[in-house]
Motif scaffolding. Structure first.
Motif, PDB file in Angstrom:
ATOM      1  N   VAL A 217      24.435  -3.488  -1.020  1.00 36.49           N
ATOM      2  CA  VAL A 217      25.753  -4.040  -1.343  1.00 36.49           C
ATOM      3  C   VAL A 217      26.558  -3.082  -2.221  1.00 36.49           C
ATOM      4  O   VAL A 217      27.762  -2.881  -1.991  1.00 36.49           O
ATOM      5  CB  VAL A 217      25.608  -5.402  -2.054  1.00 36.49           C
ATOM      6  CG1 VAL A 217      26.959  -5.889  -2.575  1.00 36.49           C
ATOM      7  CG2 VAL A 217      25.021  -6.428  -1.092  1.00 36.49           C
ATOM      8  N   LEU A 218      25.934  -2.481  -3.222  1.00 32.18           N
ATOM      9  CA  LEU A 218      26.669  -1.670  -4.195  1.00 32.18           C
ATOM     10  C   LEU A 218      26.983  -0.263  -3.712  1.00 32.18           C
ATOM     11  O   LEU A 218      27.999   0.321  -4.105  1.00 32.18           O
ATOM     12  CB  LEU A 218      25.880  -1.572  -5.500  1.00 32.18           C
ATOM     13  CG  LEU A 218      25.759  -2.810  -6.382  1.00 32.18           C
ATOM     14  CD1 LEU A 218      25.098  -2.427  -7.693  1.00 32.18           C
ATOM     15  CD2 LEU A 218      27.108  -3.448  -6.642  1.00 32.18           C
ATOM     16  N   SER A 219      26.117   0.307  -2.876  1.00 32.16           N
ATOM     17  CA  SER A 219      26.283   1.707  -2.486  1.00 32.16           C
ATOM     18  C   SER A 219      27.609   1.921  -1.768  1.00 32.16           C
ATOM     19  O   SER A 219      27.974   1.177  -0.855  1.00 32.16           O
ATOM     20  CB  SER A 219      25.124   2.145  -1.584  1.00 32.16           C
ATOM     21  OG  SER A 219      23.904   2.102  -2.283  1.00 32.16           O
ATOM     22  N   SER A 220      28.340   2.953  -2.203  1.00 31.07           N
ATOM     23  CA  SER A 220      29.640   3.285  -1.601  1.00 31.07           C
ATOM     24  C   SER A 220      29.969   4.724  -1.949  1.00 31.07           C
ATOM     25  O   SER A 220      29.164   5.436  -2.543  1.00 31.07           O
ATOM     26  CB  SER A 220      30.728   2.346  -2.147  1.00 31.07           C
ATOM     27  OG  SER A 220      30.965   2.617  -3.524  1.00 31.07           O
ATOM     28  N   ASN A 221      31.184   5.150  -1.598  1.00 29.09           N
ATOM     29  CA  ASN A 221      31.617   6.508  -1.942  1.00 29.09           C
ATOM     30  C   ASN A 221      31.761   6.684  -3.449  1.00 29.09           C
ATOM     31  O   ASN A 221      31.720   7.811  -3.955  1.00 29.09           O
ATOM     32  CB  ASN A 221      32.951   6.817  -1.261  1.00 29.09           C
ATOM     33  CG  ASN A 221      32.813   6.945   0.234  1.00 29.09           C
ATOM     34  OD1 ASN A 221      31.738   7.281   0.741  1.00 29.09           O
ATOM     35  ND2 ASN A 221      33.883   6.674   0.971  1.00 29.09           N
TER      36      ASN A 221
END
Length: 384
Positions: free
Chosen positions: A249-253
């Motif tokens: 859920v948290l992982s992003s650019n």
């Protein structure tokens, strides 16, 4: 002895820094408010039993203690607001469903702590009570990320761990209380040599598992390695599953999730996933949090709970020196037009300082870089 000297690691906050701190304090509290978190203001001082019950040894030694002159009982100056929020939820509000609380205020600690290396952090936090599922952990961690991004930290690292893994391994190995505490401290300190010394008498399976904890840190791929390395217990499998879910859920650019299974901060206090946020330019964690389902039991209601807090003074230190917004110097006059212009400017958020009679006009000390002057029959703002 100079009367004006302050104790070590206690300092005044001067106008520019104070203005910046207060501005961000309001913005973060507004962020909490629109997410449904209600503001509470616990007292600075309570009886130590209320402040420290269920919180473990670390908070005890961080707490200043004084004798109450009215009752003779021992009181403490809060070193962390989270236990107070738990007391309010469990005893004062007594909600049956989910409650969301937030706070902002000074805490006092016996030794300097955190990024600002102060004994007087300005702690802001948000706590969610009454929900045990992974969804509330995700909500709290998302809110933490938003708060730090509001402070201008666009690229963040969120480090995850889970105290249930160490607890399960300790149960399997049948560790005594002292050995468990010593091993927890060695793992927290990343002292692999000390860990080896403490586990020499354990069965081989347990030794391998505790040694693995010192090595299981890095990217989210560590969670798969942990599945292959650690004992297959329901508690460990559930903990790994929860961290995989949060990482997805948290992982992003802008957010990179990392794993460190030897991170056991607040082991006596936390009961589930723990997390910390990092950013470039900071030497340590900016915000800390985790699940602490058992703390409310000390107040008569064991409620599921998760939350985070940050020291705003420490969080702002990497932003460079604060710059005080300059104001406008206005002459003192009973001119109705001038007074109307001043009120209009103040209504727009402008700082207008009225010059007192016989006052030394030091624009730097007055923090003004403009003045109100009558030009062509109209009051106008003119640069100094």
């Amino acid at each position: 002895m100079h009367n004006w000297l302050l104790p070590e690691y206690i300092e005044d906050v001067l106008p520019a820094d104070a203005a910046r701190l207060e501005s961000y304090r309001r913005q973060i509290l507004d962020l909490f408010r629109v997410h449904g978190y209600q503001y509470v203001m616990p007292p600075m001082m309570e009886y130590v039993e209320s402040l420290l019950t269920g919180t473990g040894h670390d908070l005890d030694i961080a707490t200043f203690k004084v004798v109450d002159q009215l009752t003779g009982r021992l009181m403490g100056l809060r070193a962390d607001t989270t236990p107070q929020a738990a007391r309010i939820d469990a005893h004062m509000l007594n909600h049956q469903g989910v409650s969301r609380l937030c706070y902002a205020g000074t805490v006092l600690r016996t030794k300097p702590d955190g990024l600002a290396r102060t004994r007087e952090p300005l702690q802001l936090g948000a706590e969610l009570y009454g929900h045990a599922g992974i969804e509330s952990d995700i909500e709290v961690q998302r809110l933490m990320v938003k708060a730090l991004q509001l402070l201008g930290m666009r690229i963040l690292f969120v480090d995850l761990s889970h105290v249930a893994i160490f607890a399960s391994l300790s149960h399997i190995a049948q560790l005594g209380t002292q050995q468990e505490r010593a091993l927890q401290l060695a793992l927290q300190a990343k002292d692999a040599v000390r860990v080896q010394e403490l586990i020499t008498n354990l069965p081989e399976k347990s030794r391998k598992a505790f040694i693995a904890l010192t090595q299981l840190n890095g990217g989210v791929e560590v969670l798969e390695q942990a599945r292959d390395t650690l004992p297959d217990t329901p508690e460990i499998e559930q903990a790994l599953h929860e961290m995989v879910t949060v990482a997805d859920v948290l992982s992003s650019n802008e957010v990179t999730v990392t794993i460190d299974l030897s991170e056991l901060r607040g082991y006596q206090y936390h009961s589930g996933m723990v997390f910390a946020a990092y950013a470039h330019g900071y030497a340590g964690p900016i915000a800390l949090g985790g699940r602490y389902d058992e703390v409310g039991a000390a107040f008569g209601r064991a409620r599921p709970a998760t939350g985070f807090s940050l020291d705003l003074r420490g969080a702002l230190q990497a932003l460079g020196p604060a710059i005080l917004n300059k104001g406008i110097l206005a002459p003192v006059s009973d001119d109705a037009e001038l007074m109307a212009v001043i009120e209009t400017l103040r209504g727009q958020g402008q700082v207008v300082v009225e010059a007192l009679p016989d006052m030394l006009l030091n624009y730097s000390e007055l923090a003004c870089d403009r003045t109100l002057q009558k030009v062509d029959g109209r009051w106008q703002v003119v640069a100094v």
